[in-house]
Write an enzyme that holds these catalytic residues in place. Structure first.
Site, PDB file in Angstrom:
ATOM      1  N   SER A  20       0.828  -1.206   0.000  1.00  0.00           N
ATOM      2  CA  SER A  20       0.000   0.000   0.000  1.00  0.00           C
ATOM      3  C   SER A  20       0.859   1.252   0.000  1.00  0.00           C
ATOM      4  O   SER A  20       1.984   1.253   0.529  1.00  0.00           O
ATOM      5  CB  SER A  20      -0.887   0.004   1.257  1.00  0.00           C
ATOM      6  OG  SER A  20      -1.510   1.255   1.447  1.00  0.00           O
ATOM      7  N   TYR A  78      -1.985   0.014  10.036  1.00  0.00           N
ATOM      8  CA  TYR A  78      -2.226  -0.577   8.713  1.00  0.00           C
ATOM      9  C   TYR A  78      -0.970  -0.496   7.848  1.00  0.00           C
ATOM     10  O   TYR A  78      -0.531  -1.488   7.270  1.00  0.00           O
ATOM     11  CB  TYR A  78      -3.396   0.129   8.017  1.00  0.00           C
ATOM     12  CG  TYR A  78      -3.579  -0.290   6.583  1.00  0.00           C
ATOM     13  CD1 TYR A  78      -4.000  -1.579   6.271  1.00  0.00           C
ATOM     14  CD2 TYR A  78      -3.328   0.596   5.536  1.00  0.00           C
ATOM     15  CE1 TYR A  78      -4.160  -1.969   4.947  1.00  0.00           C
ATOM     16  CE2 TYR A  78      -3.485   0.215   4.217  1.00  0.00           C
ATOM     17  CZ  TYR A  78      -3.905  -1.072   3.930  1.00  0.00           C
ATOM     18  OH  TYR A  78      -4.050  -1.462   2.620  1.00  0.00           O
TER      19      TYR A  78
END
Length: 341
Positions: A127, A152
């Site tokens: 990501s 995350y």
């Protein structure tokens, strides 16, 4: 060839699996169909790919160690596309344990399956969140990314480190793909485009964080899928010029690679909202709010390595991509039965 696609009932996984099926590959999808968001949407995606004769779905949790071992043993995958994860930056602040369970433990089970069953290439979703506190634009895979702003992003960086270990210890070719703000039809209901579209249509206010001063490298789903498949077909190799005294974070002396997949055109959030308004035909009521914890002001992908290695450069304009999403949304949610999502 037989390919495992994890997260096959998810947004990116569904589109990737369908594209692989349409080109003739055999696909086994894996998904646990959890209720992080509307399960009806996941079931709708799964119903579409279930129609392909060369597809089957394994309803299985990545955390099920025995189940994962048996799946790899039974199916003998040639390649693995690992897209399943607990997503969402803000949710990682509220429920951190789910990110360790899914993104760390689950990825370990994928790596172990690939190692023990001679998978030829593992491609996995990372990501843009790994760039964290970095402000040098555009974000490059050759930058250091040791300052994540939320758990995350930290789990995605951990996935990259775990993959490198397996590339080093077992010669497993691994490729990590850093996605930049993916959007499009069948997108996740917790993402901005979905929430903005729904609220504008319903006449409800939208939350605009950082007072609209965000810039995001919005990347259309078809461009993401094309990048995933091209990199999957281009098995990771060692970089012969890698220098241990000046280590390059994006490559290695083992079969390990990283790529950004982004549109290379950061868009102001307010312009993004304008495009949605144009497609919907209604003006948004805006609730202007400060920057959220864990968020970064801007993202911007450097895709030079992707272009060089697999000859691909995402280029879908937001006007085109948002129109396709809004058209899908209006069609999908036109019946009263689906208004609850």
């Amino acid at each position: 060839m037989k390919i495992l696609v994890t997260g096959a009932a998810g947004f990116v996984g569904f589109h990737t699996a369908r594209t692989l099926l349409e080109r003739g590959d055999t696909v086994v999808g894996l998904d646990n169909f959890n209720d992080y968001y509307d399960v009806n949407l996941k079931n709708a995606r799964a119903a579409i790919i279930d129609e392909y004769p060369n597809f089957k779905m394994a309803r299985l949790d990545l955390n099920d160690r025995d189940g994962m071992e048996q799946l790899f043993k039974d199916e003998r995958f040639k390649k693995v596309v690992h897209l399943a994860a607990q997503a969402g930056v803000r949710y990682s602040i509220e429920n951190p344990h789910s990110y360790i369970d899914s993104n760390i433990v689950g990825t370990l089970h994928i790596l172990e399956g690939c190692r023990h069953h001679k998978v030829e290439h593992l491609v996995y979703a990372s990501s843009s969140s790994v760039y964290g506190a970095n402000t040098a634009m555009p974000f490059s895979i050759h930058q250091n990314v040791d300052h994540p702003l939320a758990l995350y992003g930290a789990t995605k960086k951990a996935n990259e480190l775990m993959a490198h270990c397996y590339s080093n210890l077992y010669g497993l070719p691994t490729t990590g793909l850093r996605f930049f703000t993916v959007y499009g039809p069948y997108g996740r209901p917790d993402m901005a485009l979905f929430m903005f579209t729904r609220n504008i249509i319903e006449g409800k206010p939208i939350d605009v964080f950082n007072y609209g001063n965000h810039r995001r490298d919005f990347t259309y789903i078809d461009d993401i899928v094309e990048g995933v498949i091209r990199t999957m077909d281009h098995t990771a190799e060692a970089n012969p010029d890698w220098d241990a005294s000046k280590p390059d974070p994006g490559t290695s002396n083992v079969p390990y690679r990283l790529y950004n997949i982004g549109n290379q055109q950061p868009i102001e959030l307010m312009r993004y909202i304008e495009v949605i308004e144009e497609c919907v035909g209604k003006k948004a009521k805006k609730n202007m709010l400060p920057l959220q914890p864990g968020d970064v002001p801007d993202t911007y992908a450097d895709t030079e390595d992707l272009v060089r290695d697999v000859d691909y450069k995402p280029d879908t304009a937001i006007e085109t991509g948002v129109r396709k999403f809004v058209d899908w949304y209006l069609e999908y949610y036109q019946s009263d039965e689906k208004q609850s999502a």
